[in-house]
Design a protein around this motif. Structure first.
Motif, PDB file in Angstrom:
ATOM      1  N   MET A   1       0.843  -1.178   0.000  1.00 61.04           N
ATOM      2  CA  MET A   1       0.000   0.000   0.000  1.00 61.04           C
ATOM      3  C   MET A   1       0.887   1.239   0.000  1.00 61.04           C
ATOM      4  N   ILE A   2       0.304   2.322  -0.420  1.00 63.10           N
ATOM      5  CA  ILE A   2       1.001   3.605  -0.410  1.00 63.10           C
ATOM      6  C   ILE A   2       0.424   4.439   0.733  1.00 63.10           C
ATOM      7  N   VAL A   3       1.290   4.877   1.632  1.00 66.46           N
ATOM      8  CA  VAL A   3       0.868   5.762   2.716  1.00 66.46           C
ATOM      9  C   VAL A   3       1.269   7.174   2.338  1.00 66.46           C
ATOM     10  N   LYS A   4       0.292   8.068   2.370  1.00 63.55           N
ATOM     11  CA  LYS A   4       0.534   9.479   2.052  1.00 63.55           C
ATOM     12  C   LYS A   4       0.633  10.257   3.357  1.00 63.55           C
ATOM     13  N   VAL A   5       1.783  10.864   3.557  1.00 61.56           N
ATOM     14  CA  VAL A   5       2.048  11.651   4.760  1.00 61.56           C
ATOM     15  C   VAL A   5       2.127  13.113   4.347  1.00 61.56           C
ATOM     16  N   ARG A   6       1.490  13.973   5.109  1.00 57.03           N
ATOM     17  CA  ARG A   6       1.446  15.388   4.756  1.00 57.03           C
ATOM     18  C   ARG A   6       1.757  16.257   5.981  1.00 57.03           C
ATOM     19  N   GLY A   7       1.924  17.528   5.721  1.00 57.18           N
ATOM     20  CA  GLY A   7       2.012  18.541   6.773  1.00 57.18           C
ATOM     21  C   GLY A   7       3.124  18.322   7.776  1.00 57.18           C
ATOM     22  N   VAL A   8       2.772  18.501   9.041  1.00 58.26           N
ATOM     23  CA  VAL A   8       3.763  18.478  10.113  1.00 58.26           C
ATOM     24  C   VAL A   8       4.435  17.122  10.276  1.00 58.26           C
ATOM     25  N   LEU A   9       3.813  16.054   9.791  1.00 52.52           N
ATOM     26  CA  LEU A   9       4.409  14.724   9.935  1.00 52.52           C
ATOM     27  C   LEU A   9       5.567  14.478   8.972  1.00 52.52           C
ATOM     28  N   LEU A  10       5.668  15.285   7.931  1.00 58.10           N
ATOM     29  CA  LEU A  10       6.715  15.062   6.928  1.00 58.10           C
ATOM     30  C   LEU A  10       8.121  15.089   7.515  1.00 58.10           C
TER      31      LEU A  10
ATOM     32  N   GLU B   1      11.535  12.052   6.916  1.00 53.97           N
ATOM     33  CA  GLU B   1      12.602  12.575   6.068  1.00 53.97           C
ATOM     34  C   GLU B   1      12.033  13.243   4.808  1.00 53.97           C
ATOM     35  N   TYR B   2      10.843  13.821   4.958  1.00 53.85           N
ATOM     36  CA  TYR B   2      10.114  14.536   3.907  1.00 53.85           C
ATOM     37  C   TYR B   2       9.680  13.636   2.748  1.00 53.85           C
ATOM     38  N   ASP B   3       9.623  12.331   2.993  1.00 56.79           N
ATOM     39  CA  ASP B   3       9.002  11.418   2.023  1.00 56.79           C
ATOM     40  C   ASP B   3       7.497  11.502   2.245  1.00 56.79           C
ATOM     41  N   ASN B   4       6.729  11.729   1.181  1.00 57.52           N
ATOM     42  CA  ASN B   4       5.281  11.859   1.384  1.00 57.52           C
ATOM     43  C   ASN B   4       4.460  10.727   0.784  1.00 57.52           C
ATOM     44  N   ASP B   5       4.964  10.002  -0.176  1.00 61.12           N
ATOM     45  CA  ASP B   5       4.284   8.824  -0.727  1.00 61.12           C
ATOM     46  C   ASP B   5       5.187   7.630  -0.441  1.00 61.12           C
ATOM     47  N   ILE B   6       4.821   6.842   0.558  1.00 62.18           N
ATOM     48  CA  ILE B   6       5.697   5.800   1.062  1.00 62.18           C
ATOM     49  C   ILE B   6       5.047   4.441   0.859  1.00 62.18           C
ATOM     50  N   GLU B   7       5.726   3.571   0.136  1.00 58.44           N
ATOM     51  CA  GLU B   7       5.206   2.222  -0.094  1.00 58.44           C
ATOM     52  C   GLU B   7       5.610   1.334   1.072  1.00 58.44           C
TER      53      GLU B   7
ATOM     54  N   GLU C   1      -8.526  -4.950   5.458  1.00 62.31           N
ATOM     55  CA  GLU C   1      -7.538  -5.394   4.475  1.00 62.31           C
ATOM     56  C   GLU C   1      -7.154  -4.250   3.551  1.00 62.31           C
ATOM     57  N   ALA C   2      -5.896  -4.257   3.165  1.00 56.70           N
ATOM     58  CA  ALA C   2      -5.383  -3.246   2.235  1.00 56.70           C
ATOM     59  C   ALA C   2      -4.516  -3.951   1.198  1.00 56.70           C
ATOM     60  N   ALA C   3      -4.796  -3.670  -0.058  1.00 56.97           N
ATOM     61  CA  ALA C   3      -4.045  -4.276  -1.155  1.00 56.97           C
ATOM     62  C   ALA C   3      -2.840  -3.412  -1.509  1.00 56.97           C
ATOM     63  N   GLU C   4      -1.997  -3.962  -2.345  1.00 56.79           N
ATOM     64  CA  GLU C   4      -0.767  -3.283  -2.750  1.00 56.79           C
ATOM     65  C   GLU C   4      -1.029  -1.915  -3.377  1.00 56.79           C
ATOM     66  N   ASP C   5      -2.145  -1.789  -4.126  1.00 56.66           N
ATOM     67  CA  ASP C   5      -2.427  -0.521  -4.818  1.00 56.66           C
ATOM     68  C   ASP C   5      -3.367   0.395  -4.038  1.00 56.66           C
ATOM     69  N   ASP C   6      -3.685   0.057  -2.782  1.00 52.89           N
ATOM     70  CA  ASP C   6      -4.536   0.919  -1.963  1.00 52.89           C
ATOM     71  C   ASP C   6      -3.731   2.099  -1.435  1.00 52.89           C
ATOM     72  N   ARG C   7      -4.465   3.185  -1.108  1.00 53.14           N
ATOM     73  CA  ARG C   7      -3.843   4.403  -0.592  1.00 53.14           C
ATOM     74  C   ARG C   7      -4.342   4.654   0.823  1.00 53.14           C
ATOM     75  N   VAL C   8      -3.423   4.879   1.716  1.00 57.99           N
ATOM     76  CA  VAL C   8      -3.738   5.234   3.100  1.00 57.99           C
ATOM     77  C   VAL C   8      -3.250   6.663   3.325  1.00 57.99           C
ATOM     78  N   ASP C   9      -4.160   7.531   3.728  1.00 62.48           N
ATOM     79  CA  ASP C   9      -3.811   8.924   4.030  1.00 62.48           C
ATOM     80  C   ASP C   9      -3.789   9.128   5.534  1.00 62.48           C
ATOM     81  N   ILE C  10      -2.775   9.848   5.993  1.00 62.33           N
ATOM     82  CA  ILE C  10      -2.715  10.268   7.390  1.00 62.33           C
ATOM     83  C   ILE C  10      -2.927  11.775   7.394  1.00 62.33           C
TER      84      ILE C  10
END
Length: 88
Positions: free
Chosen positions: A1-10, A14-20, A72-81
Motif C-alpha cells: 500500500m502507499i501511505v501518504k504523509v502530509r504537513g507536520v508529519l513530513l 525525512e520529507y518522504d510523502n508517498d511511502i510504499e 484489508e489493504a491491497a498493494e495498490d490501496d492508498r492510506v492517508d494520514i
C-alpha cells in the motif's frame, strides 16, 4: 500500500510523502511505516500503540475509525494520514 504523509508529519519521514509499505491490513501498514521511521511513532501513536486522536486515517478516501484499522489493504490501496490543525 502507499501511505501518504502530509504537513507536520513530513519532518518525521525525512520529507518522504508517498511511502510504499507492506502489510495485509491498514494497521500492519502503519506498523511497517513506524518501524521504518521510528521518530514518527512518537507523534503518530500513543503509549498503547493506538493512533492518536489528532490524526485521521483514511483508506482510499474513506475515513477509518480505530476499530477499522484491521481492514484489508491491497498493494495498490492508498492510506492517508491527516493531522488536525488547531490554534487560533
Amino acid at each position: 500500500m502507499i501511505v501518504k504523509v502530509r504537513g507536520v508529519l513530513l519532518r518525521f519521514t525525512e520529507y518522504d510523502n508517498d511511502i510504499e509499505v507492506d502489510g495485509a491490513t491498514v494497521r500492519e501498514g502503519l506498523t511497517a511505516l513506524t518501524e521504518r521511521y521510528p521518530r514518527l511513532s512518537e507523534v503518530l501513536l500513543d503509549r498503547e500503540g493506538s493512533v492518536r486522536a489528532t490524526h485521521l486515517i483514511a483508506l482510499n478516501g474513506e475515513q477509518l475509525s480505530a476499530a477499522e484499522l484491521d481492514r484489508e489493504a491491497a498493494e495498490d490501496d492508498r492510506v492517508d494520514i491527516v493531522t488536525a490543525v488547531s490554534g487560533g
